[in-house]
Design a protein around this motif. Structure first.
Motif, PDB file in Angstrom:
ATOM      1  N   LYS A   9      11.198   2.634   3.497  1.00  0.00           N
ATOM      2  CA  LYS A   9      10.273   3.739   3.800  1.00  0.00           C
ATOM      3  C   LYS A   9      10.132   3.838   5.303  1.00  0.00           C
ATOM      4  N   ASP A  65       6.851   8.493   4.853  1.00  0.00           N
ATOM      5  CA  ASP A  65       5.385   8.543   4.721  1.00  0.00           C
ATOM      6  C   ASP A  65       4.821   9.198   5.968  1.00  0.00           C
ATOM      7  N   LYS A  77      -3.293   1.280  -4.001  1.00  0.00           N
ATOM      8  CA  LYS A  77      -3.742   0.244  -3.070  1.00  0.00           C
ATOM      9  C   LYS A  77      -5.092  -0.250  -3.567  1.00  0.00           C
ATOM     10  N   ASN A  81       0.977   5.979  -5.331  1.00  0.00           N
ATOM     11  CA  ASN A  81       0.954   4.625  -4.787  1.00  0.00           C
ATOM     12  C   ASN A  81      -0.454   4.085  -4.992  1.00  0.00           C
ATOM     13  N   LYS A 122       8.144   5.786   8.512  1.00  0.00           N
ATOM     14  CA  LYS A 122       6.968   6.577   8.867  1.00  0.00           C
ATOM     15  C   LYS A 122       7.425   7.786   9.673  1.00  0.00           C
ATOM     16  N   GLU A 125       5.641  10.638   0.988  1.00  0.00           N
ATOM     17  CA  GLU A 125       4.287  10.122   0.762  1.00  0.00           C
ATOM     18  C   GLU A 125       3.282  10.837   1.657  1.00  0.00           C
ATOM     19  N   ASN A 134       1.450   9.982   6.360  1.00  0.00           N
ATOM     20  CA  ASN A 134       0.025   9.673   6.575  1.00  0.00           C
ATOM     21  C   ASN A 134      -0.761  10.908   7.030  1.00  0.00           C
ATOM     22  N   ASP A 187      -1.057   8.951  -1.587  1.00  0.00           N
ATOM     23  CA  ASP A 187      -1.632   7.666  -1.188  1.00  0.00           C
ATOM     24  C   ASP A 187      -3.113   7.934  -0.876  1.00  0.00           C
ATOM     25  N   GLU A 188      -3.414   8.347   0.358  1.00  0.00           N
ATOM     26  CA  GLU A 188      -4.788   8.542   0.825  1.00  0.00           C
ATOM     27  C   GLU A 188      -5.661   9.368  -0.128  1.00  0.00           C
TER      28      GLU A 188
HETATM   29 MG    MG Z   1       0.942   5.603   2.852  1.00  0.00          MG
END
Ligand code: MG
Ligand code: OSB
Length: 369
Positions: free
Chosen positions: A161, A188, A262, A260, A163, A213, A190, A238-239
């Motif tokens: 992965k 990803d 977490k 994903n 960024k 992502e 973000n 994700d977030e």
């Molecule tokens: Mg992430």
């Protein structure tokens, strides 16, 4: 569960090399550990909050405050039969999932140790090993990134992965794909983009990424629906996914095809399992995300990843990629096939190394009922 006392600690550990995302660079970790004492047995948790409020609203400082002033007092004052009770007890505290998770996962470790069972078994996991990928941060140059990708593929990691952020996206992905045509690759963002960038994402389709992502806002589901409709590459959230209800809404509206999980983001193992189950019921695969955890958080991630629907390689990788010396024994190691074997000792299966933890501790507070 009769709880005698709960210890909070902050440890500080430099990263082996800086880790950069679209929201900033981390060089040194400030991590909160939770240790719960119960009639001679101890359970450990770790807060995954980052140093500043840039991934989500939490930071090491807010997690300490929420744990010390709200989470731990509640946990100590209220009778708890089992870890899921703690999740119910902590629900009135809005947000602050990472602070809540640190205590909730410590109770799970405690319960597993009390019953002499591995945590992965208590959680309902059936895998014997977990599949690992790596997350590689933004680098100074594409050349440096290519070297890192090469190194991790050589080490056996199953997927890479990278960024991305505006200015470090299309050219970077093109070059990595050109050099590694057969590797499982994803990126990803973000939350660095908006729907105005839809053309960029259409152009990324060409590179056959496993997924993209969190391309859009950290608190969005709706715009992701429109983006997913416009591109072929699966979106992974994700977030945006804080609980099983978020997961259900995102899946039912086709805002994403992968999620994903977490532990910190969803406030602990109890909710993580719910997210996992909702995804499984909708045939949406999940994988375990990472937050640059030290050993205790890493060990909890490994235990969770034993659940059946963690069917894609996650971001949980070897201790030595992050720290010169981790705080658990043994350290987390990844074999040449890119897998971590599950340990069958009680609790998280890895032993926190107190001497090592003491050496990196910068503050401690003991809380009693
Ligand atoms: Mg992430
Ligand atoms: O979004 O997955 C993320 C690290 C810090 C904050 C957010 C993220 C990450 C990672 C690294 O991608 C995962 C890891 O290696 O622990």
């Amino acid at each position: 569960m009769k709880l005698d006392q709960i210890e909070l600690r902050e440890i500080q550990m430099p990263l082996v090399s800086f880790f950069e995302t679209s929201f900033g660079r981390t060089t040194q970790r400030r991590i909160i550990l939770v240790r719960i004492f119960s009639e001679g047995v101890v359970g450990w948790g770790e807060a995954t909050s980052p140093e500043g409020p840039f991934y989500n609203h939490e930071s090491t400082g807010t997690a300490w405050h929420i744990l010390r002033d709200f989470v731990i007092p509640r946990v100590l004052q209220t009778p708890i039969q089992s870890p899921p009770d703690a999740a119910v007890l902590l629900k009135p505290i809005r947000g602050h999932g990472m602070a809540k998770a640190a205590a909730e996962i410590a109770l799970w470790d405690l319960r597993a140790r009390q019953s002499g069972k591995p945590l992965h078994q208590l959680l309902g996991g059936s895998r014997r090993s977990i599949d690992c990928g790596v997350s590689i941060g933004i680098q100074q140059s594409i050349g440096e990134l290519l070297k890192k990708v090469e190194k991790e593929i050589h080490a056996g990691y199953q997927r890479i992965k990278i960024k991305i952020k505006p200015g470090w996206d299309l050219d970077v992905v093109r070059e990595v794909r050109r050099q590694f045509p057969a590797s499982l690759l994803m990126c990803d963002a973000n939350s660095a983009y908006t729907l105005r960038d839809i053309d960029l994402f259409k152009r990324l389709d060409e590179f056959k990424l496993m997924m993209i992502e969190q391309p859009l806002a950290w608190n969005d589901i709706i715009d992701h629906i429109q983006l997913q409709r416009a591109i072929q590459t699966p979106i992974c959230l994700d977030e945006s996914i804080l609980d099983a209800e978020d997961a259900r809404k995102a899946i039912e509206s086709d805002a994403c095809r992968i999620i994903n999980i977490k532990l910190g983001r969803v406030a602990g193992h109890t909710e993580a399992k719910r997210v996992h189950d909702v995804c499984a019921a909708h045939s949406i695969p999940v994988w375990c995300g990472g937050m640059l955890e030290a050993g205790i958080g890493r060990a909890h991630n490994i235990a969770m990843s034993a659940l059946q629907n963690f069917s894609l390689p996650g971001d949980v990788s070897a201790s030595k990629r992050y720290f010169h010396r981790d705080i658990i024994d043994p350290e987390v190691e990844v074999d040449s096939q890119g897998r971590i074997q599950l340990l069958d000792g009680p609790g998280i299966g890895f032993e926190p190394n107190l001497q090592r933890i003491d050496a990196v501790t910068v503050r401690t507070e003991m809380l009693r009922p």
